[in-house]
Design an enzyme around this catalytic site. Structure first.
Site, PDB file in Angstrom:
ATOM      1  N   TYR A 100      64.675  42.585  30.776  1.00 39.13           N
ATOM      2  CA  TYR A 100      65.496  43.138  31.856  1.00 39.13           C
ATOM      3  C   TYR A 100      66.731  43.869  31.305  1.00 39.13           C
ATOM      4  O   TYR A 100      67.862  43.463  31.535  1.00 39.13           O
ATOM      5  CB  TYR A 100      65.872  42.037  32.853  1.00 39.13           C
ATOM      6  CG  TYR A 100      64.668  41.586  33.631  1.00 39.13           C
ATOM      7  CD1 TYR A 100      64.295  42.245  34.792  1.00 39.13           C
ATOM      8  CD2 TYR A 100      63.865  40.539  33.191  1.00 39.13           C
ATOM      9  CE1 TYR A 100      63.159  41.876  35.503  1.00 39.13           C
ATOM     10  CE2 TYR A 100      62.723  40.160  33.893  1.00 39.13           C
ATOM     11  CZ  TYR A 100      62.380  40.832  35.046  1.00 39.13           C
ATOM     12  OH  TYR A 100      61.260  40.470  35.732  1.00 39.13           O
ATOM     13  N   TYR A 152      59.364  32.446  41.246  1.00 40.11           N
ATOM     14  CA  TYR A 152      59.146  33.348  40.112  1.00 40.11           C
ATOM     15  C   TYR A 152      57.863  32.925  39.401  1.00 40.11           C
ATOM     16  O   TYR A 152      57.702  31.749  39.060  1.00 40.11           O
ATOM     17  CB  TYR A 152      60.326  33.320  39.116  1.00 40.11           C
ATOM     18  CG  TYR A 152      60.055  34.198  37.918  1.00 40.11           C
ATOM     19  CD1 TYR A 152      60.214  35.577  38.018  1.00 40.11           C
ATOM     20  CD2 TYR A 152      59.586  33.669  36.728  1.00 40.11           C
ATOM     21  CE1 TYR A 152      59.918  36.410  36.942  1.00 40.11           C
ATOM     22  CE2 TYR A 152      59.289  34.490  35.648  1.00 40.11           C
ATOM     23  CZ  TYR A 152      59.455  35.856  35.766  1.00 40.11           C
ATOM     24  OH  TYR A 152      59.148  36.670  34.695  1.00 40.11           O
ATOM     25  N   ASP A 174      52.398  26.198  39.626  1.00 35.98           N
ATOM     26  CA  ASP A 174      52.858  26.887  38.431  1.00 35.98           C
ATOM     27  C   ASP A 174      53.864  25.970  37.733  1.00 35.98           C
ATOM     28  O   ASP A 174      55.024  25.906  38.106  1.00 35.98           O
ATOM     29  CB  ASP A 174      53.490  28.226  38.833  1.00 35.98           C
ATOM     30  CG  ASP A 174      54.047  28.994  37.645  1.00 35.98           C
ATOM     31  OD1 ASP A 174      54.131  28.420  36.544  1.00 35.98           O
ATOM     32  OD2 ASP A 174      54.416  30.161  37.832  1.00 35.98           O
ATOM     33  N   LYS A 184      55.285  28.156  28.453  1.00 32.80           N
ATOM     34  CA  LYS A 184      56.620  27.890  27.898  1.00 32.80           C
ATOM     35  C   LYS A 184      56.673  26.772  26.851  1.00 32.80           C
ATOM     36  O   LYS A 184      56.477  27.053  25.682  1.00 32.80           O
ATOM     37  CB  LYS A 184      57.621  27.684  29.030  1.00 32.80           C
ATOM     38  CG  LYS A 184      57.898  28.996  29.778  1.00 32.80           C
ATOM     39  CD  LYS A 184      59.196  28.999  30.547  1.00 32.80           C
ATOM     40  CE  LYS A 184      59.657  30.401  30.882  1.00 32.80           C
ATOM     41  NZ  LYS A 184      59.251  30.915  32.174  1.00 32.80           N
TER      42      LYS A 184
HETATM   43  C1  LIG Z   1      58.496  31.981  32.686  1.00 36.38           C
HETATM   44  C2  LIG Z   1      57.619  31.736  33.835  1.00 36.38           C
HETATM   45  C3  LIG Z   1      56.440  32.474  34.033  1.00 36.38           C
HETATM   46  C4  LIG Z   1      56.042  33.622  33.137  1.00 36.38           C
HETATM   47  O1  LIG Z   1      55.780  33.231  31.835  1.00 36.38           O
HETATM   48  P1  LIG Z   1      55.815  34.325  30.645  1.00 36.38           P
HETATM   49  O2  LIG Z   1      55.360  33.564  29.453  1.00 36.38           O
HETATM   50  O3  LIG Z   1      57.238  34.798  30.556  1.00 36.38           O
HETATM   51  O4  LIG Z   1      54.882  35.415  31.036  1.00 36.38           O
HETATM   52  C5  LIG Z   1      55.642  32.151  35.117  1.00 36.38           C
HETATM   53  N1  LIG Z   1      55.981  31.153  35.957  1.00 36.38           N
HETATM   54  C6  LIG Z   1      57.093  30.421  35.790  1.00 36.38           C
HETATM   55  C7  LIG Z   1      57.387  29.308  36.742  1.00 36.38           C
HETATM   56  C8  LIG Z   1      57.960  30.685  34.745  1.00 36.38           C
HETATM   57  O5  LIG Z   1      59.082  29.967  34.602  1.00 36.38           O
END
Ligand SMILES: *Cc1c(COP(=O)(O)O)cnc(C)c1O
Length: 428
Positions: free
Chosen positions: A18, A146, A247, A276
């Site tokens: 960003y 997100y 997620d 992550k």
């Molecule tokens: C960081 C994140 C993503 C995206 O992961 P990237 O490895 O940056 O593509 C998707 N969902 C959540 C909840 C996240 O925190």
């Protein structure tokens, strides 16, 4: 290359997350990292409060992680996953199946969190297609969410912070409801659930799945919502024949005090994304887990295959890093350790509550949030944190911490005290 040259070339040619090219911004060259410390090229050492965006849970340059990766490099760094398989991938899949809720039985390895979300969405669409409901191609989700930066993932991010209007011609229109207003630890209000139910009932013929971040809406606002709400979402999904995608990319692997945040609500999703912290912050790797029922249904439908397969799928180095990271985590008394960090964050950040500029302080597991009542100016605040000897990267009104799990009580006290001093200085 000296630091000046490096920064000049960086500014002219290298995109950061960003960012814009050619705009003067405070950016700090790192020479190395060890334990909870980032060492800048000018020799300053900073206590890391970010775990490199939730990922470096064991800190940096960890001897056991390093050993595992070195051993794997000697064997093979990468081989294609089409037609070939290998022990690191199979062992990691087995481990993930053991650690996640019981119904999740199959693992798709993806190269990043965003891709794991794309895969989850494609799985849900292919599932309903195979079940003879090809109109179920849309997703219902929460505002302030997100899920990543690729197009599918972006379509389920918060419409405002995800800049939907900018991309409106190419983004799939999804269904949104307000983020839950209920706090973690409390019960869900009926109103929020009623709105979700209404939206679900109205569009159920088009909805493949509800996708959400369980318990913690991370990048979209660092808010913690009620486990009861999540439980009720699960029930609504079952009642209306809609899948639930959790997620867990930010929340997975102990960060909230449970191995996975959905455990706070004692529920299991139909599809789960992890990323992550999966490799302890060493390499990019993510995974999408799903149930026997979904994988069997996809197999029995058209075209009988799941339509995704990245070049670097199940990269052996990344899988080895993940195995080493999970071993470190599960060999430790991590619930006790997260409780210790939670107590340290609570103690260290609570003085911020008295500051006029602070709207709210909240802590859950290894996440501490100081929400201000106005946006912080990053160009002012970022260098202040560095001067205080800590690495903290706020966004919007949020100054937040999610330190590596190896942080000591003393370092945690230093980190939170630095946050207090910087927040106080911007209040004045
Ligand atoms: C960081 C994140 C993503 C995206 O992961 P990237 O490895 O940056 O593509 C998707 N969902 C959540 C909840 C996240 O925190």
């Amino acid at each position: 290359m000296d630091a000046q040259q490096l920064l000049a070339l960086d500014n002219a040619h290298v995109w950061h997350p960003y960012s814009a090219i050619g705009v003067a911004q405070s950016i700090f060259p790192v020479a190395s990292a060890n334990g909870v410390y980032l060492k800048l090229v000018d020799g300053r050492e900073l206590i890391d409060g970010m775990s490199s965006w939730w990922s470096a849970i064991h800190g940096y340059n960890h001897p056991e992680m390093n050993r595992a990766l070195q051993a794997q490099i000697e064997k093979m760094s990468h081989v294609m996953f089409g037609g070939l398989t290998h022990e690191p991938a199979v062992m990691l899949a087995s481990r993930l199946i053991e650690l996640t809720p019981v119904p999740l039985q199959t693992v798709f390895f993806a190269d990043s969190g965003s891709v794991a979300v794309e895969v989850a969405m494609k799985m849900a669409i292919q599932y309903w297609h195979a079940k003879g409901s090809p109109a179920k191609q849309r997703f219902l989700t929460l505002r302030n969410g997100y899920h990543g930066d690729t197009f599918g993932a972006m379509s389920v991010c918060d419409p405002v912070s995800g800049m939907h209007s900018l991309f409106s011609d190419v983004l799939t229109e999804q269904y949104f409801v307000d983020a839950p207003a209920c706090q973690f630890g409390g019960m869900s209000g009926d109103e929020g659930i009623a709105r979700l139910k209404q939206r679900l009932e109205r569009h159920v013929d088009n909805i493949a799945a509800i996708i959400l971040e369980p318990i913690v809406q991370a990048t979209g606002g660092m808010s913690f919502y009620s486990a009861d709400y999540l439980r009720r979402v699960r029930t609504l999904c079952d009642e209306h024949e809609v899948l639930l995608i959790c997620d867990e990319i930010a929340t997975g692997f102990g960060r909230t005090g449970k191995m996975f945040a959905c455990e706070h609500a004692d529920i299991s999703p139909d599809i789960m994304c992890v990323g992550k912290a999966l490799t302890g912050g060493y390499l990019s790797l993510a995974a999408t887990l799903t149930t026997e029922n979904i994988s069997a249904t996809i197999r029995e439908g058209e075209p009988g295959l799941f339509m995704h397969g990245p070049t670097f799928m199940a990269n052996p180095l990344a899988c080895s890093a993940a195995l080493a990271s999970l071993k470190l985590l599960t060999d430790s008394n991590w619930p006790l350790n997260i409780a210790r960090i939670e107590a340290g964050l609570e103690k260290g950040l609570s003085p911020c509550r008295a500051l006029s500029v602070v709207a709210n302080v909240r802590v859950l597991g290894g996440i501490g949030v100081v929400e201000l009542n106005h946006r912080v100016d990053m160009e002012v605040v970022q260098p202040l944190f560095v001067e205080q000897g800590v690495w903290v990267r706020p966004f919007g009104k949020l100054v937040y911490l999610m330190p590596p799990y190896v942080i000591s009580d003393h370092e945690l006290a230093e980190l939170t005290a630095a946050v207090g001093r910087v927040v106080e200085s911007v209040s004045a």
